[in-house]
Motif scaffolding. Structure first.
Motif, PDB file in Angstrom:
ATOM      1  N   UNK A   1      -3.903   5.730  -7.818  1.00  0.00           N
ATOM      2  CA  UNK A   1      -4.304   4.238  -8.934  1.00  0.00           C
ATOM      3  C   UNK A   1      -4.593   5.176 -10.043  1.00  0.00           C
ATOM      4  N   UNK A   2      -5.862   5.335  -9.995  1.00  0.00           N
ATOM      5  CA  UNK A   2      -6.608   5.799 -10.674  1.00  0.00           C
ATOM      6  C   UNK A   2      -6.186   7.063 -11.921  1.00  0.00           C
ATOM      7  N   UNK A   3      -6.127   7.848 -10.230  1.00  0.00           N
ATOM      8  CA  UNK A   3      -5.625   9.656 -10.738  1.00  0.00           C
ATOM      9  C   UNK A   3      -4.092   9.422 -11.635  1.00  0.00           C
ATOM     10  N   UNK A   4      -3.164   8.192 -11.274  1.00  0.00           N
ATOM     11  CA  UNK A   4      -2.318   8.558 -11.927  1.00  0.00           C
ATOM     12  C   UNK A   4      -2.608   8.226 -13.776  1.00  0.00           C
TER      13      UNK A   4
ATOM     14  N   UNK B   1       6.137   3.218 -16.922  1.00  0.00           N
ATOM     15  CA  UNK B   1       6.326   4.967 -17.733  1.00  0.00           C
ATOM     16  C   UNK B   1       7.322   6.295 -17.285  1.00  0.00           C
ATOM     17  N   UNK B   2       7.038   7.086 -17.559  1.00  0.00           N
ATOM     18  CA  UNK B   2       8.345   7.985 -17.774  1.00  0.00           C
ATOM     19  C   UNK B   2       7.238   9.124 -16.646  1.00  0.00           C
ATOM     20  N   UNK B   3       8.095   9.598 -15.043  1.00  0.00           N
ATOM     21  CA  UNK B   3       7.004  10.573 -14.674  1.00  0.00           C
ATOM     22  C   UNK B   3       6.615  11.797 -15.410  1.00  0.00           C
ATOM     23  N   UNK B   4       5.199  12.342 -15.133  1.00  0.00           N
ATOM     24  CA  UNK B   4       4.534  13.124 -15.304  1.00  0.00           C
ATOM     25  C   UNK B   4       5.993  14.487 -15.049  1.00  0.00           C
TER      26      UNK B   4
ATOM     27  N   UNK C   1       0.926  -1.212  -0.228  1.00  0.00           N
ATOM     28  CA  UNK C   1       0.318  -0.353  -0.248  1.00  0.00           C
ATOM     29  C   UNK C   1       0.552   1.139   0.319  1.00  0.00           C
ATOM     30  N   UNK C   2       1.874   1.217   0.780  1.00  0.00           N
ATOM     31  CA  UNK C   2       2.826   2.724   1.006  1.00  0.00           C
ATOM     32  C   UNK C   2       3.377   2.673  -0.148  1.00  0.00           C
ATOM     33  N   UNK C   3       3.966   1.721  -0.895  1.00  0.00           N
ATOM     34  CA  UNK C   3       4.910   2.128  -2.299  1.00  0.00           C
ATOM     35  C   UNK C   3       3.917   2.122  -3.209  1.00  0.00           C
ATOM     36  N   UNK C   4       2.633   2.435  -3.284  1.00  0.00           N
ATOM     37  CA  UNK C   4       1.804   2.376  -4.221  1.00  0.00           C
ATOM     38  C   UNK C   4       1.415   3.698  -4.529  1.00  0.00           C
ATOM     39  N   UNK C   5       1.268   4.465  -2.992  1.00  0.00           N
ATOM     40  CA  UNK C   5       0.563   5.220  -2.246  1.00  0.00           C
ATOM     41  C   UNK C   5       1.728   6.409  -2.520  1.00  0.00           C
ATOM     42  N   UNK C   6       2.608   6.010  -2.365  1.00  0.00           N
ATOM     43  CA  UNK C   6       3.863   6.710  -2.160  1.00  0.00           C
ATOM     44  C   UNK C   6       4.649   7.269  -3.339  1.00  0.00           C
ATOM     45  N   UNK C   7       4.860   5.929  -3.843  1.00  0.00           N
ATOM     46  CA  UNK C   7       5.748   5.788  -5.394  1.00  0.00           C
ATOM     47  C   UNK C   7       5.310   6.500  -5.959  1.00  0.00           C
ATOM     48  N   UNK C   8       4.021   6.553  -6.420  1.00  0.00           N
ATOM     49  CA  UNK C   8       3.412   7.409  -7.559  1.00  0.00           C
ATOM     50  C   UNK C   8       2.655   8.336  -7.358  1.00  0.00           C
TER      51      UNK C   8
END
Length: 201
Positions: free
Chosen positions: A157-160, A198-201, A69-76
């Protein structure tokens, strides 16, 4: 560590977060049944020895799940559009509350179980009615925090993915897939892998 979770395959996470803990539980229950039929030790002592593994299983499982969870929420977060404001601080607070609670309750299980089997007195083993009430309150608050974490991770996830502000209707599917992660991980993690590449926005 975050990148490892983001790049891990769905089957790898499934084995770590669900498969291994499930196997350990089967082994524990099997050892209890075997000990009952083949041991001369008192039944209470057998149960105490076997149940000491359950807090370990709980901590390992929770650590991996919350790490994901942390990796998704913070990493993205670096891929979230700048026009969208995510309440990261709020997530971090609600994230650590259930994590600490689970660690503490895991330690309490060993103590309480020992007290229950040795003394035969549930209220004495966990400090009486006040302690029980406190645990219940903390438990429900922890559940609320976990639900918020699911909400935040699904929204991230959906925002990204959509690169815009989203509402709950947009990510309700991701929310429930995270909730029922043994099934949802097979759908969610490939999305995470694709986003992470993918590349960072």
């Amino acid at each position: 560590m975050i990148s490892k979770f983001l790049k891990a395959k769905h089957w790898q996470l499934f084995i770590l977060m669900f498969g291994i803990p499930l196997i350990l539980q089967f082994i524990t229950m099997g050892s209890i049944m075997f000990s009952f039929s083949n041991s001369e030790k008192p039944e209470a002592l057998i149960m105490i020895n076997a149940l000491t593994l359950f807090p370990v299983i709980m901590i390992i499982n929770s650590g991996l799940l919350f790490g994901w969870f942390w990796s998704i929420a913070i990493g993205l977060q670096k891929k979230v559009p700048q026009s969208v404001r995510m309440k990261v601080k709020k997530f971090q607070y609600f994230f650590f509350v259930p994590l600490i609670y689970i660690m503490l309750i895991s330690l309490l299980i060993g103590f309480a179980t020992s007290g229950l089997f040795i003394d035969g007195n549930a209220s004495a083993s966990i400090g009486g009615g006040i302690s029980i009430a406190l645990v219940v309150i903390l438990h429900f608050f922890s559940m609320f925090c976990i639900i918020y974490c699911l909400y935040f991770v699904a929204k991230t996830i959906k925002t990204v993915e959509l690169q815009r502000e989203v509402n709950f209707n947009d990510f309700i599917g991701e929310f429930f897939m995270l909730w029922f992660y043994p099934l949802g991980i097979w759908i969610i993690q490939p999305k995470i892998n694709k986003i992470a590449e993918t590349e960072s926005v």
